[in-house]
Design an enzyme around this catalytic site. Structure first.
Site, PDB file in Angstrom:
ATOM      1  N   PHE A  75      65.669  -1.890  22.089  1.00  0.00           N
ATOM      2  CA  PHE A  75      64.355  -2.445  22.404  1.00  0.00           C
ATOM      3  C   PHE A  75      64.451  -3.928  22.704  1.00  0.00           C
ATOM      4  O   PHE A  75      65.261  -4.645  22.106  1.00  0.00           O
ATOM      5  CB  PHE A  75      63.390  -2.299  21.218  1.00  0.00           C
ATOM      6  CG  PHE A  75      62.935  -0.912  20.949  1.00  0.00           C
ATOM      7  CD1 PHE A  75      61.889  -0.350  21.670  1.00  0.00           C
ATOM      8  CD2 PHE A  75      63.542  -0.153  19.964  1.00  0.00           C
ATOM      9  CE1 PHE A  75      61.456   0.940  21.411  1.00  0.00           C
ATOM     10  CE2 PHE A  75      63.122   1.137  19.695  1.00  0.00           C
ATOM     11  CZ  PHE A  75      62.074   1.679  20.419  1.00  0.00           C
ATOM     12  N   PHE A  82      62.711   4.470  28.337  1.00  0.00           N
ATOM     13  CA  PHE A  82      61.836   5.579  27.966  1.00  0.00           C
ATOM     14  C   PHE A  82      60.406   5.144  27.703  1.00  0.00           C
ATOM     15  O   PHE A  82      59.501   5.975  27.687  1.00  0.00           O
ATOM     16  CB  PHE A  82      62.396   6.361  26.763  1.00  0.00           C
ATOM     17  CG  PHE A  82      62.517   5.568  25.496  1.00  0.00           C
ATOM     18  CD1 PHE A  82      61.427   5.355  24.667  1.00  0.00           C
ATOM     19  CD2 PHE A  82      63.747   5.051  25.126  1.00  0.00           C
ATOM     20  CE1 PHE A  82      61.555   4.637  23.490  1.00  0.00           C
ATOM     21  CE2 PHE A  82      63.888   4.331  23.947  1.00  0.00           C
ATOM     22  CZ  PHE A  82      62.791   4.120  23.130  1.00  0.00           C
ATOM     23  N   ASP A  83      60.155   3.846  27.525  1.00  0.00           N
ATOM     24  CA  ASP A  83      58.785   3.398  27.279  1.00  0.00           C
ATOM     25  C   ASP A  83      58.702   1.894  27.495  1.00  0.00           C
ATOM     26  O   ASP A  83      59.672   1.171  27.273  1.00  0.00           O
ATOM     27  CB  ASP A  83      58.363   3.734  25.846  1.00  0.00           C
ATOM     28  CG  ASP A  83      56.866   3.585  25.614  1.00  0.00           C
ATOM     29  OD1 ASP A  83      56.094   3.492  26.590  1.00  0.00           O
ATOM     30  OD2 ASP A  83      56.456   3.575  24.441  1.00  0.00           O
ATOM     31  N   ILE A 116      58.398   2.700  13.740  1.00  0.00           N
ATOM     32  CA  ILE A 116      59.707   3.003  13.159  1.00  0.00           C
ATOM     33  C   ILE A 116      60.174   1.848  12.266  1.00  0.00           C
ATOM     34  O   ILE A 116      59.809   0.686  12.477  1.00  0.00           O
ATOM     35  CB  ILE A 116      60.756   3.337  14.247  1.00  0.00           C
ATOM     36  CG1 ILE A 116      60.956   2.172  15.214  1.00  0.00           C
ATOM     37  CG2 ILE A 116      60.388   4.630  14.971  1.00  0.00           C
ATOM     38  CD1 ILE A 116      62.088   2.384  16.214  1.00  0.00           C
ATOM     39  N   TYR A 169      64.094   7.639  14.671  1.00  0.00           N
ATOM     40  CA  TYR A 169      63.552   8.989  14.525  1.00  0.00           C
ATOM     41  C   TYR A 169      64.524   9.968  13.879  1.00  0.00           C
ATOM     42  O   TYR A 169      64.206  11.140  13.698  1.00  0.00           O
ATOM     43  CB  TYR A 169      63.096   9.519  15.889  1.00  0.00           C
ATOM     44  CG  TYR A 169      61.962   8.693  16.445  1.00  0.00           C
ATOM     45  CD1 TYR A 169      60.668   8.866  15.991  1.00  0.00           C
ATOM     46  CD2 TYR A 169      62.198   7.710  17.407  1.00  0.00           C
ATOM     47  CE1 TYR A 169      59.624   8.091  16.476  1.00  0.00           C
ATOM     48  CE2 TYR A 169      61.168   6.935  17.912  1.00  0.00           C
ATOM     49  CZ  TYR A 169      59.886   7.136  17.433  1.00  0.00           C
ATOM     50  OH  TYR A 169      58.855   6.361  17.914  1.00  0.00           O
ATOM     51  N   TYR A 191      56.800  -4.665  24.623  1.00  0.00           N
ATOM     52  CA  TYR A 191      58.140  -4.126  24.386  1.00  0.00           C
ATOM     53  C   TYR A 191      58.588  -3.237  25.537  1.00  0.00           C
ATOM     54  O   TYR A 191      57.784  -2.742  26.322  1.00  0.00           O
ATOM     55  CB  TYR A 191      58.165  -3.298  23.097  1.00  0.00           C
ATOM     56  CG  TYR A 191      57.366  -2.020  23.214  1.00  0.00           C
ATOM     57  CD1 TYR A 191      57.970  -0.830  23.592  1.00  0.00           C
ATOM     58  CD2 TYR A 191      55.996  -2.016  22.986  1.00  0.00           C
ATOM     59  CE1 TYR A 191      57.235   0.333  23.732  1.00  0.00           C
ATOM     60  CE2 TYR A 191      55.248  -0.860  23.118  1.00  0.00           C
ATOM     61  CZ  TYR A 191      55.873   0.316  23.487  1.00  0.00           C
ATOM     62  OH  TYR A 191      55.134   1.464  23.632  1.00  0.00           O
TER      63      TYR A 191
END
Length: 169
Positions: free
Chosen positions: A161, A98-99, A118, A144, A69
């Site tokens: 994502f 961010f990731d 999540i 979140y 991802y």
């Protein structure tokens, strides 16, 4: 019932459309980087579009899945766009990665549908087939929420994502 939204080339959801899409069969592939890619909106508010439709059985809640991802704030990266210098700051106008499990070269494995990730991921992955690749737009209530996630994800953030379901065990 699920509804649809039209997206532009960069893949960010746009205006609503009145009509809905028929589900994509396991033998079809969809390329949303086209002029008129369509995101489906679920009853929960999760938006998704399949880039590649996999084959085989959907995962069942509690089954172990392996995924690659990438996650962004403020939309999906446009092709060739450098990482934003605003990531993590108040002024977050361009998309901000961010990731990414791809960057670590290590897929993530977890029990899907068991609250290990999540809610938007659980919902989005439970309707994917192995080998599939999908873009998810996750509203705060499926991510979140008001608390955010440390210094990386601000409160009430919509998360973007691209997920690839590598395996279901």
């Amino acid at each position: 019932a699920a509804s649809s939204v039209v997206v532009g080339i960069a893949g960010t959801p746009g205006t609503s459309r009145a009509e809905t899409n028929d589900p994509v069969s396991a033998s079809e592939s969809v390329a949303p980087a086209s002029e008129e890619a369509v995101f489906v909106t679920s009853d929960s508010g999760l938006q998704y579009v399949d880039l590649v439709v996999g084959q085989g059985a959907f995962p069942s809640p509690g089954q172990s899945v392996k995924v690659h991802y990438t996650g962004w704030l403020n939309g999906f990266d446009a092709p060739g766009m450098p990482p934003s210098k605003y990531c993590g700051e108040t002024l977050q106008v361009p998309p901000c990665k961010f990731d990414s499990s791809y960057a670590r070269r290590t897929p993530l494995s977890f029990s899907v549908g068991a609250g290990k990730v999540i809610k938007g991921w659980d919902e989005g992955l439970l309707s994917m087939r192995p080998g599939g690749k999908r873009r998810l737009v996750v509203p705060p209530n499926l991510a979140y929420g008001k608390r955010g996630a440390g210094a990386i994800i601000p409160p009430n953030a919509v998360l973007f994502f691209e997920v690839e379901l590598l395996a279901v065990n």
